[in-house]
Design a protein around this motif. Structure first.
Motif, PDB file in Angstrom:
ATOM      1  N   ARG A  57       0.877  -1.181   0.000  1.00 22.04           N
ATOM      2  CA  ARG A  57       0.000   0.000   0.000  1.00 22.04           C
ATOM      3  C   ARG A  57       0.913   1.229   0.000  1.00 22.04           C
ATOM      4  O   ARG A  57       0.886   2.042   0.905  1.00 22.04           O
ATOM      5  CB  ARG A  57      -0.933  -0.025   1.208  1.00 22.04           C
ATOM      6  CG  ARG A  57      -1.754  -1.302   1.312  1.00 22.04           C
ATOM      7  CD  ARG A  57      -2.677  -1.322   2.506  1.00 22.04           C
ATOM      8  NE  ARG A  57      -3.790  -0.411   2.349  1.00 22.04           N
ATOM      9  CZ  ARG A  57      -4.839  -0.356   3.184  1.00 22.04           C
ATOM     10  NH1 ARG A  57      -4.894  -1.188   4.221  1.00 22.04           N
ATOM     11  NH2 ARG A  57      -5.818   0.501   2.980  1.00 22.04           N
ATOM     12  N   LEU A  58       1.725   1.336  -1.054  1.00 17.44           N
ATOM     13  CA  LEU A  58       2.874   2.245  -0.993  1.00 17.44           C
ATOM     14  C   LEU A  58       2.534   3.728  -1.093  1.00 17.44           C
ATOM     15  O   LEU A  58       3.417   4.572  -0.935  1.00 17.44           O
ATOM     16  CB  LEU A  58       3.922   1.860  -2.033  1.00 17.44           C
ATOM     17  CG  LEU A  58       3.623   1.868  -3.531  1.00 17.44           C
ATOM     18  CD1 LEU A  58       3.508   3.254  -4.111  1.00 17.44           C
ATOM     19  CD2 LEU A  58       4.738   1.118  -4.250  1.00 17.44           C
ATOM     20  N   ASN A  59       1.282   4.070  -1.348  1.00 15.69           N
ATOM     21  CA  ASN A  59       0.896   5.480  -1.336  1.00 15.69           C
ATOM     22  C   ASN A  59       0.355   5.922   0.017  1.00 15.69           C
ATOM     23  O   ASN A  59      -0.130   7.040   0.151  1.00 15.69           O
ATOM     24  CB  ASN A  59      -0.160   5.748  -2.412  1.00 15.69           C
ATOM     25  CG  ASN A  59       0.398   5.583  -3.816  1.00 15.69           C
ATOM     26  OD1 ASN A  59       0.996   6.493  -4.375  1.00 15.69           O
ATOM     27  ND2 ASN A  59       0.217   4.389  -4.383  1.00 15.69           N
ATOM     28  N   LEU A  73      -2.768   9.647   3.106  1.00 16.60           N
ATOM     29  CA  LEU A  73      -2.609   9.367   1.688  1.00 16.60           C
ATOM     30  C   LEU A  73      -1.517  10.291   1.148  1.00 16.60           C
ATOM     31  O   LEU A  73      -1.700  11.503   1.052  1.00 16.60           O
ATOM     32  CB  LEU A  73      -3.927   9.593   0.947  1.00 16.60           C
ATOM     33  CG  LEU A  73      -3.950   9.200  -0.533  1.00 16.60           C
ATOM     34  CD1 LEU A  73      -3.696   7.698  -0.693  1.00 16.60           C
ATOM     35  CD2 LEU A  73      -5.281   9.578  -1.170  1.00 16.60           C
ATOM     36  N   VAL A  74      -0.372   9.705   0.812  1.00 19.75           N
ATOM     37  CA  VAL A  74       0.792  10.511   0.421  1.00 19.75           C
ATOM     38  C   VAL A  74       0.758  10.739  -1.091  1.00 19.75           C
ATOM     39  O   VAL A  74       1.476  10.094  -1.863  1.00 19.75           O
ATOM     40  CB  VAL A  74       2.104   9.831   0.866  1.00 19.75           C
ATOM     41  CG1 VAL A  74       3.308  10.742   0.591  1.00 19.75           C
ATOM     42  CG2 VAL A  74       2.049   9.498   2.353  1.00 19.75           C
ATOM     43  N   ALA A 131       0.871  17.423  -3.591  1.00 21.19           N
ATOM     44  CA  ALA A 131       2.011  18.054  -4.251  1.00 21.19           C
ATOM     45  C   ALA A 131       3.089  18.450  -3.252  1.00 21.19           C
ATOM     46  O   ALA A 131       4.266  18.568  -3.616  1.00 21.19           O
ATOM     47  CB  ALA A 131       1.550  19.275  -5.040  1.00 21.19           C
ATOM     48  N   GLN A 132       2.719  18.653  -1.976  1.00 22.14           N
ATOM     49  CA  GLN A 132       3.688  19.037  -0.954  1.00 22.14           C
ATOM     50  C   GLN A 132       4.480  17.838  -0.427  1.00 22.14           C
ATOM     51  O   GLN A 132       5.452  18.014   0.297  1.00 22.14           O
ATOM     52  CB  GLN A 132       2.980  19.731   0.216  1.00 22.14           C
ATOM     53  CG  GLN A 132       2.338  21.064  -0.134  1.00 22.14           C
ATOM     54  CD  GLN A 132       0.995  20.910  -0.830  1.00 22.14           C
ATOM     55  OE1 GLN A 132       0.398  19.834  -0.824  1.00 22.14           O
ATOM     56  NE2 GLN A 132       0.516  21.985  -1.443  1.00 22.14           N
ATOM     57  N   HIS A 133       4.053  16.620  -0.761  1.00 20.05           N
ATOM     58  CA  HIS A 133       4.786  15.435  -0.338  1.00 20.05           C
ATOM     59  C   HIS A 133       6.005  15.234  -1.241  1.00 20.05           C
ATOM     60  O   HIS A 133       6.023  15.711  -2.376  1.00 20.05           O
ATOM     61  CB  HIS A 133       3.874  14.200  -0.397  1.00 20.05           C
ATOM     62  CG  HIS A 133       2.848  14.164   0.685  1.00 20.05           C
ATOM     63  ND1 HIS A 133       1.524  13.830   0.456  1.00 20.05           N
ATOM     64  CD2 HIS A 133       2.922  14.426   2.009  1.00 20.05           C
ATOM     65  CE1 HIS A 133       0.852  13.883   1.587  1.00 20.05           C
ATOM     66  NE2 HIS A 133       1.687  14.244   2.551  1.00 20.05           N
ATOM     67  N   HIS A 163      -4.226  10.313  -7.012  1.00 15.60           N
ATOM     68  CA  HIS A 163      -3.845   9.478  -8.144  1.00 15.60           C
ATOM     69  C   HIS A 163      -2.530   8.783  -7.793  1.00 15.60           C
ATOM     70  O   HIS A 163      -1.478   9.409  -7.722  1.00 15.60           O
ATOM     71  CB  HIS A 163      -3.700  10.320  -9.418  1.00 15.60           C
ATOM     72  CG  HIS A 163      -4.995  10.871  -9.906  1.00 15.60           C
ATOM     73  ND1 HIS A 163      -5.691  11.846  -9.209  1.00 15.60           N
ATOM     74  CD2 HIS A 163      -5.739  10.585 -11.007  1.00 15.60           C
ATOM     75  CE1 HIS A 163      -6.802  12.139  -9.873  1.00 15.60           C
ATOM     76  NE2 HIS A 163      -6.854  11.389 -10.968  1.00 15.60           N
ATOM     77  N   ALA A 164      -2.598   7.473  -7.574  1.00 18.77           N
ATOM     78  CA  ALA A 164      -1.509   6.727  -6.952  1.00 18.77           C
ATOM     79  C   ALA A 164      -0.329   6.504  -7.894  1.00 18.77           C
ATOM     80  O   ALA A 164      -0.474   6.442  -9.113  1.00 18.77           O
ATOM     81  CB  ALA A 164      -2.036   5.382  -6.463  1.00 18.77           C
ATOM     82  N   LEU A 165       0.845   6.368  -7.287  1.00 22.50           N
ATOM     83  CA  LEU A 165       2.054   5.977  -7.994  1.00 22.50           C
ATOM     84  C   LEU A 165       2.339   4.498  -7.719  1.00 22.50           C
ATOM     85  O   LEU A 165       1.686   3.856  -6.908  1.00 22.50           O
ATOM     86  CB  LEU A 165       3.242   6.823  -7.532  1.00 22.50           C
ATOM     87  CG  LEU A 165       3.152   8.338  -7.719  1.00 22.50           C
ATOM     88  CD1 LEU A 165       4.505   8.976  -7.420  1.00 22.50           C
ATOM     89  CD2 LEU A 165       2.686   8.719  -9.105  1.00 22.50           C
TER      90      LEU A 165
END
Length: 412
Positions: free
Chosen positions: A316-318, A338-339, A342-344, A355-357
């Motif tokens: 669950r890498l996001n 939820l990472v 834009a500030q992350h 929108h997940a990576l």
């Protein structure tokens, strides 16, 4: 869709960067074209189209011993040319960075030669198969740094935005004094005893098994997140399946491994467990295995401090779980962060929030960081010195596991 909705989406969308016309070209030469070669190619190919970089990475040459296979890889991954001798790749004037994606037994020779030839180097983890090799690599990197060269280790999980954000929170003191670090990396691709013997199961090629393959990652992450080194370990390890069939067809790197029935001996660990102590006195525990049925790529971390805790799961890498222990007990608890803002870390150039990576983005971020480090002349992270520190921990774990390999039955 209403026009205002279209405008809002366009405003939220990150820019797509094209190569900067006047920026210098950074020619990349990569040695190796298998799993890691594909992942690194994705990173180099994409970084300059997502992030605005001070140099334009160019996929100049890819290298492998099999001419037909490396030509095919070059065409598939977008490399301009192919070589069959890594020495020829290192000697090329249009190669400025040598990216090493080979088994560990060749890391030291290639990296030292590339650094001595004036190239920047990116080397996959673990840095080497032995402490002596890693020391020689770190010394070569130190000499090269005086000439303005950069040498970085490919610990790509540092580039997961949630992990980079966890490091920021810990560095800011949000957890207070650290007390526990727990790390596990579980896979299951060796559960079947009929799975073939590969180079990853032979000490002369891989150095170690689950310990080096998976343990290197979580040792690096534990030290990275805590901001301090491990200073003591105690370990046990086990090889559950000691003989495996040789793979069909040519078995590169397995010469001499076969016995009469075309099986070979596994000479590395299937699983290693160890405890450790950080420099501050915080306690740590680690589990690495490639024999955990049902676990495909389960990397999990938890850090506990006097003021709170953080937890991360690669599947669950996001997401990052965060507990603030200073809040009232009536409302406190782990909450899901939820990472994707834009500030992350790294996310200023990607998609709108939510929108997940994925896994492949860590290699894009790695390429971005290396290009910026080269352009700015700063110290790379993780450096070869960091890779050497991890190698020393792995060696200490192996030494401890060797001493603990004789088991005395418990009397009842």
């Amino acid at each position: 869709m209403a026009r205002w909705e279209e405008t809002a989406r366009e405003a939220a969308a990150p820019p797509t960067y094209l190569p900067i016309p006047n920026a210098p070209t950074l020619g990349v030469g990569m040695v190796g074209y298998a799993f890691m070669g594909a992942a690194h190619s994705q990173g180099w190919r994409t970084a300059g189209h997502v992030f605005e970089l001070p140099m334009n990475p160019a996929l100049t040459a890819i290298c492998g011993r099999d001419a037909a296979a490396v030509e095919k890889a070059a065409a598939r991954y977008g490399w301009a040319s192919a070589e069959t001798d890594w020495r020829a790749l290192v000697a090329r004037d249009d190669v400025h960075v040598v990216d090493i994606c080979t088994p560990g037994d060749s890391h030291a020779e290639i990296a030292i030669a590339a650094l001595d030839a004036g190239k920047h180097v990116l080397c996959e983890k673990p840095l080497a198969n032995t402490v002596a090799e890693a020391e020689a690599m770190a010394e070569a990197a130190e000499r090269a740094a005086a000439r303005g060269q950069v040498a970085m280790v490919g610990f790509n999980y540092r580039r997961v935005p949630a992990i980079a954000y966890a490091r920021k929170l810990i560095a800011e003191g949000r957890l207070g004094t650290l007390r526990h670090v727990r790390a596990a990396y579980l896979q299951d691709w060796l559960v079947d005893p009929s799975a073939p013997l590969t180079w990853r199961l032979r000490r002369e090629r891989a150095g170690s098994g689950a310990l080096g393959d998976l343990g290197a990652h979580i040792v690096d992450l534990a030290q990275y997140l805590a901001g301090e080194p491990l200073v003591g370990v105690s370990a046990v390890s086990r090889t559950f399946v000691t003989r495996r069939p040789l793979p069909a067809g040519p078995s590169a790197g397995l010469a001499g491994a076969a016995d009469a029935d075309e099986h070979g001996t596994v000479t590395v660990d299937d699983a290693t467990l160890f405890t450790g102590r950080l420099a501050s006195g915080a306690l740590a525990s680690f589990e690495t295995t490639r024999m955990a049925a049902g676990r495909k790529n389960a990397l999990r971390l938890e850090i506990n401090g006097e003021r709170g805790s953080l937890a991360f799961d690669l599947e669950r890498l996001n997401e990052l779980s965060f507990h603030d222990h200073t809040e009232p007990a009536t409302t406190a608890g782990f909450r899901r962060v939820l990472v994707t803002e834009a500030q992350h870390p790294y996310l200023e150039a990607w998609w709108p929030p939510g929108h997940a990576l994925g896994y492949e983005h860590t290699f894009v971020h790695q390429a971005r960081d290396l290009v910026r480090t080269i352009a700015e002349g700063t110290v790379p992270a993780p450096s070869f010195a960091d890779g050497l520190q991890v190698q020393r921990v792995l060696a200490a774990v192996e030494e401890s596991a060797g001493k603990n390999s004789v088991h005395t039955p418990v009397a009842h």
